[in-house]
Motif scaffolding. Sequence first.
Motif, PDB file in Angstrom:
ATOM      1  N   PRO A 126      37.203  47.276  46.787  1.00 22.33           N
ATOM      2  CA  PRO A 126      36.234  47.990  46.005  1.00 22.33           C
ATOM      3  C   PRO A 126      36.219  48.129  44.699  1.00 22.33           C
ATOM      4  N   ASP A 127      35.040  48.301  44.019  1.00 24.63           N
ATOM      5  CA  ASP A 127      35.111  48.681  42.537  1.00 24.63           C
ATOM      6  C   ASP A 127      35.903  49.922  42.320  1.00 24.63           C
ATOM      7  N   ALA A 128      36.621  49.862  41.248  1.00 22.23           N
ATOM      8  CA  ALA A 128      37.664  50.923  40.815  1.00 22.23           C
ATOM      9  C   ALA A 128      38.655  51.306  41.554  1.00 22.23           C
ATOM     10  N   ALA A 129      39.157  50.605  42.530  1.00 25.69           N
ATOM     11  CA  ALA A 129      40.025  50.857  43.583  1.00 25.69           C
ATOM     12  C   ALA A 129      41.530  50.803  42.899  1.00 25.69           C
TER      13      ALA A 129
ATOM     14  N   TRP B  91      37.243  41.370  37.883  1.00 27.13           N
ATOM     15  CA  TRP B  91      36.741  40.262  38.437  1.00 27.13           C
ATOM     16  C   TRP B  91      34.982  40.220  38.368  1.00 27.13           C
ATOM     17  N   ARG B  92      34.447  38.972  37.837  1.00 28.41           N
ATOM     18  CA  ARG B  92      33.114  38.880  37.990  1.00 28.41           C
ATOM     19  C   ARG B  92      32.777  37.763  38.765  1.00 28.41           C
ATOM     20  N   ILE B  93      31.549  37.511  39.314  1.00 29.81           N
ATOM     21  CA  ILE B  93      30.966  36.755  40.418  1.00 29.81           C
ATOM     22  C   ILE B  93      29.786  36.075  39.867  1.00 29.81           C
TER      23      ILE B  93
ATOM     24  N   PHE C 263      33.910  44.211  37.816  1.00 29.82           N
ATOM     25  CA  PHE C 263      34.677  45.151  38.982  1.00 29.82           C
ATOM     26  C   PHE C 263      36.025  45.184  38.749  1.00 29.82           C
ATOM     27  N   GLN C 264      36.692  46.348  38.979  1.00 29.90           N
ATOM     28  CA  GLN C 264      38.172  46.455  38.440  1.00 29.90           C
ATOM     29  C   GLN C 264      38.916  47.049  39.735  1.00 29.90           C
TER      30      GLN C 264
END
Length: 276
Positions: free
Chosen positions: A182-185, A245-247, A270-271
């Motif tokens: 998940p983002d910000a994990a 990461w980016r998609i 997303f980090q």
Amino acid sequence: MGPAAVFLVSLAAILFFKQVLKGEWVIAKIGRHWITGLIAGFMVGAVPVGHADEAAVIPPSAKDPHYTDVGFFDIHICHWPDRPMFYMLLFSTTQFEHLREVEVFKPDGAALCKLDLGRYSVRKKSGNPEKRVFITQLPVGADGADGWYKARIHMADGRVYGAEDFVRVERMALPEKELSPPDAAENVVVPKELRWRAVPDARYYKVFIFDKWDDGKKVFESKLLTEPVLSLPEGVVRPGGWYAWRIHARDINEDVELGDFNHGSYTGEFQFTVAQ
């Protein structure tokens, strides 16, 4: 008319009638318009640049209208999270030193823009000449229309090439749901893969990974993926790391009408951090 202009007019006449006698009407027609334009440019001090005489335009490849003898033309419809939907127009060429101007026209014939030849990326493969990709972005706007967009590529010697791209003005959703991690994990175990929910109309994806400890340096770029999952190569993500990461999602890949792709989307970052 000065001596030089008289000479060019005479040369034009000789070449024209020579081609006519051979029966090469098309070549004669192109040669006539090209030399006439050259003479006009000489008389005002430069080869003319601007809206081309359509009869003089050298047509694109019969197999794919994006390709010409001097380069490749394409348009993408892009959806990014931080801005309105926009055109990304590009022209790639190894003959950049001789490129004067690239005009782009809408399906109704109205001018869309001229590419900014001051903005480009450099592509260099071993054993191949340097290639420059000229990129211009501008908002689609309410008048964005489906249809054939035309490019007129002006070279320094007066030649004008034509290229075309069929554009469908469509908005692709962002691939930003059901992310794993998940983002910000924080402090996740080194992941073996990155996942996200599939996007309607997207047939291909590409993932970019950045090392946030190293000033956001890009450390990985995937090949085109046909499923919404990336199996991570060993060593790309390491213990103790901080990554973004980016998609990028896209509808097609290398279509004769629509080019490399027609419309796509590109997420924000997303980090996640990785446990030691």
